[in-house]
Design an enzyme around this catalytic site. Structure first.
Site, short mmCIF file in Angstrom:
data_model
loop_
_atom_site.label_atom_id
_atom_site.label_comp_id
_atom_site.label_asym_id
_atom_site.label_seq_id
_atom_site.Cartn_x
_atom_site.Cartn_y
_atom_site.Cartn_z
N SER A 101 62.64 75.42 6.89
CA SER A 101 63.39 75.58 5.65
C SER A 101 63.98 74.24 5.23
O SER A 101 64.01 73.28 6.01
CB SER A 101 64.52 76.62 5.81
OG SER A 101 65.49 76.15 6.73
N GLY A 102 64.45 74.19 4.00
CA GLY A 102 65.11 73.00 3.49
C GLY A 102 66.38 73.38 2.75
O GLY A 102 66.52 74.52 2.29
N THR B 215 64.18 73.94 15.75
CA THR B 215 62.81 74.27 16.13
C THR B 215 62.40 73.50 17.38
O THR B 215 61.74 74.01 18.27
CB THR B 215 61.84 73.95 14.96
OG1 THR B 215 62.24 74.71 13.82
CG2 THR B 215 60.42 74.28 15.33
N HIS C 287 64.71 60.24 9.72
CA HIS C 287 64.39 61.19 10.78
C HIS C 287 65.60 62.07 11.02
O HIS C 287 66.70 61.57 11.32
CB HIS C 287 64.01 60.45 12.07
CG HIS C 287 63.54 61.37 13.14
ND1 HIS C 287 63.68 61.09 14.48
CD2 HIS C 287 62.94 62.58 13.06
CE1 HIS C 287 63.18 62.09 15.18
NE2 HIS C 287 62.72 63.00 14.35
N ASP C 288 65.44 63.37 10.90
CA ASP C 288 66.57 64.28 10.97
C ASP C 288 67.33 64.19 12.29
O ASP C 288 68.56 64.34 12.33
CB ASP C 288 66.16 65.73 10.69
CG ASP C 288 64.97 66.21 11.52
OD1 ASP C 288 64.56 65.51 12.47
OD2 ASP C 288 64.46 67.31 11.23
N THR C 289 66.63 63.91 13.38
CA THR C 289 67.31 63.79 14.68
C THR C 289 68.30 62.64 14.67
O THR C 289 69.42 62.76 15.18
CB THR C 289 66.29 63.57 15.81
OG1 THR C 289 65.39 64.67 15.85
CG2 THR C 289 66.99 63.45 17.15
N ASN D 138 61.86 65.01 23.61
CA ASN D 138 61.54 66.15 22.74
C ASN D 138 61.05 67.30 23.61
O ASN D 138 60.04 67.15 24.31
CB ASN D 138 60.42 65.77 21.77
CG ASN D 138 60.86 64.78 20.72
OD1 ASN D 138 61.31 65.17 19.66
ND2 ASN D 138 60.71 63.50 21.01
N ALA E 258 61.55 72.06 9.66
CA ALA E 258 60.18 72.55 9.81
C ALA E 258 59.99 73.96 9.28
O ALA E 258 58.86 74.39 9.05
CB ALA E 258 59.77 72.50 11.28
#
Length: 496
Positions: free
Chosen positions: A14-15, A260, A237-239, A297, A12
């Site tokens: 940076s990449g 985040t 999904h990153d999670t 979350n 959210a």
């Protein structure tokens, strides 16, 4: 020769483009490109700067390819947000940020159409205004002409994959964040969407995590001077990518993916749709092999990140290390907030909102930077305890250890406080869990690793972890009682 793949990981804020080389025993990572992710506010709407992000993605592919041939690449992002594609295949408008206010009040409005218990029993997803289903309902209500123009909806990792390959699909893990998937069947919950008036023609076919999306198109290869690299549908999904990298050899483990957001939960074989899970508003998100990430979350480092942005916007120059030192110098256990209070969702002056929260709940008002930071840190630690207690109650299991993964593992003060507050051993690491999970799933798809359990052993062998042991537990017990009283008082104020 080691096998090399490329993980493109969008957070959210940076990449990164990170390569992973597997020599048969360990995965060695190398960051080849990093970039900021800066949302843009236009009028009253917050957008993702999606074309800039796509440009950075391509830069990552070029830089990685210059370092050697790639077996494949995989893309993961945060959940829920999406792009709308017109009938000509073009993007209709920049994707809107999940923190945008367009969904305010729509959870309650949709509950009048599909009652909460029915909704949860179908999808098993935590009720949050930012979920895709409420974003689409907002468009149906306020901008129906945009939905009429749309041919397909693509979640952001799927959109990037589409730009690279020309193939449209909905990868399973990212699709489950939408609150639009039937938790029991893994298919779209068409009956629920019909009741809400969300057109099913927008939905792409769901494909399993770990499948092959396609190769880079000829035009992308020509532009970047690269070969037609396969794009793998890793857990978009990153999670869920991070969850595959938890270095546990136990079937039952508790984890917190800390960035985040803080995602707190465990891994199950089947969705848990009990009355208690509904009451506690836990989510059942899909993962590799049809596994379920049963989790909650909660707000994580957002409060620290946004406070730092506010102070630095107004002339300060605080690093995260500076803020940690300020927190340590402040008096402990003076004031507490509920990190998930609606007041803290939107960007802006978080420190002043924290002061207002403490005023409303009759607590000492934190004034200095150190007092604000101490309040945030201790409130997060107490929130973690509360959530883990609820996790154990819902699953009927006791977890003596918590695996903390992700960028939050670098925050030693937060890890130490989490151990003290929860009275559990914290095993912190790997930092790059999302990237390692992304890489591992590509290697599984290529037949280089046989299973998730083998991948977790390899990751444990590749990464160092740190342990934090509970201290000062009596003081934290007293602090937790204060936290519960302050948050209960706030809820009573909200409910009138």
């Amino acid at each position: 020769m080691a096998d090399k793949v490329l993980a493109l990981d969008f957070g959210a804020s940076s990449g990164r483009a990170i390569t992973g080389e597997f020599d048969g025993e360990k995965i060695i990572t190398e960051e080849v490109h990093r970039f900021s992710n800066d949302p843009v506010r236009v009028g009253d709407t917050i957008y993702w700067d999606i074309l800039r992000l796509y440009h950075e993605l391509k830069q990552g592919i070029v830089k990685a390819s210059e370092k050697g041939e790639l077996l494949s690449l995989g893309i993961d992002t945060w959940g829920v947000d999406f792009a709308l594609i017109g009938k000509d295949g073009r993007l209709l408008e920049n994707p809107v940020h999940y923190r945008d206010a367009r969904t305010k009040g729509l959870v309650e409005e949709c509950a009048e159409i599909v009652p909460d218990k029915e909704f949860y029993g179908k999808t098993g997803i935590q009720f949050m205004e930012l979920n895709t289903v409420y974003q689409l309902y907002s468009l149906k209500k306020y901008r129906p002409e945009l939905l009429d123009s749309a041919d397909k909806m693509l979640f952001l990792p799927d959109y990037f994959g589409y730009l690279l390959t020309g193939k449209k699909a909905a990868e399973y893990s990212i699709a489950t964040t939408s609150q639009m998937i039937d938790a029991k069947t893994g298919a779209w919950a068409y009956d629920t969407l019909d009741k809400l008036g969300i057109p099913s023609r927008l939905l792409c076919d769901i494909v399993p995590s770990g499948s092959v999306l396609g190769n880079l198109t000829e035009s992308v290869c020509d532009e970047l001077s690269v070969k037609p690299i396969p794009v793998i549908n890793v857990c978009g999904h990153d999670t869920q990518s991070a969850l595959t990298a938890v270095p546990s050899q136990s079937k039952d483990f508790a984890f917190m993916s800390c960035g985040t957001w803080s995602l707190i939960g465990t891994e199950l074989e089947e969705p848990l749709l009990s009355e208690e899970a509904f009451d506690l508003n836990f989510t059942n998100e899909g993962g590799y092999g049809g596994s379920i990430g049963f989790l909650k979350n909660v707000v994580g480092l957002w409060l620290i990140q946004e406070s730092r942005r506010h102070w630095n916007r107004h002339g300060a120059n605080y690093s995260y290390a500076d803020l940690e030192r300020e927190a340590l110098a402040a008096e402990p256990f003076k004031s507490f907030i509920d990190p998930d209070d609606p007041d803290f969702v939107a960007p802006g002056n978080v420190p002043e909102r924290i002061r207002n929260y403490c005023r409303r709940t009759g607590q000492p008002v934190p004034e200095t930077v150190g007092e604000i930071m101490r309040c945030i840190y201790e409130s997060l630690a107490c929130k973690y305890r509360q959530t883990f207690e609820r996790l154990e109650s819902a699953t009927g299991k006791y977890y003596p250890e918590i695996h903390v993964i992700g960028g939050g593992t670098k925050d030693t003060l937060l890890c130490r406080m989490a151990a003290c507050s929860t009275n559990k051993k914290i095993t912190a690491g790997p930092v790059e869990a999302t990237v390692l999970g992304n890489i591992a799933l590509q290697l599984i798809a290529a037949g280089k690793i046989s299973s998730i359990s083998e991948a977790r052993k390899i990751i444990a062998n590749s990464e160092k972890t740190l342990e934090y042991i509970p201290e000062n537990t009596k003081e934290w017990e007293t602090a937790y009682d204060k936290y519960l009283k302050s948050t209960t008082q706030r809820k009573e104020d909200i409910n009138g």
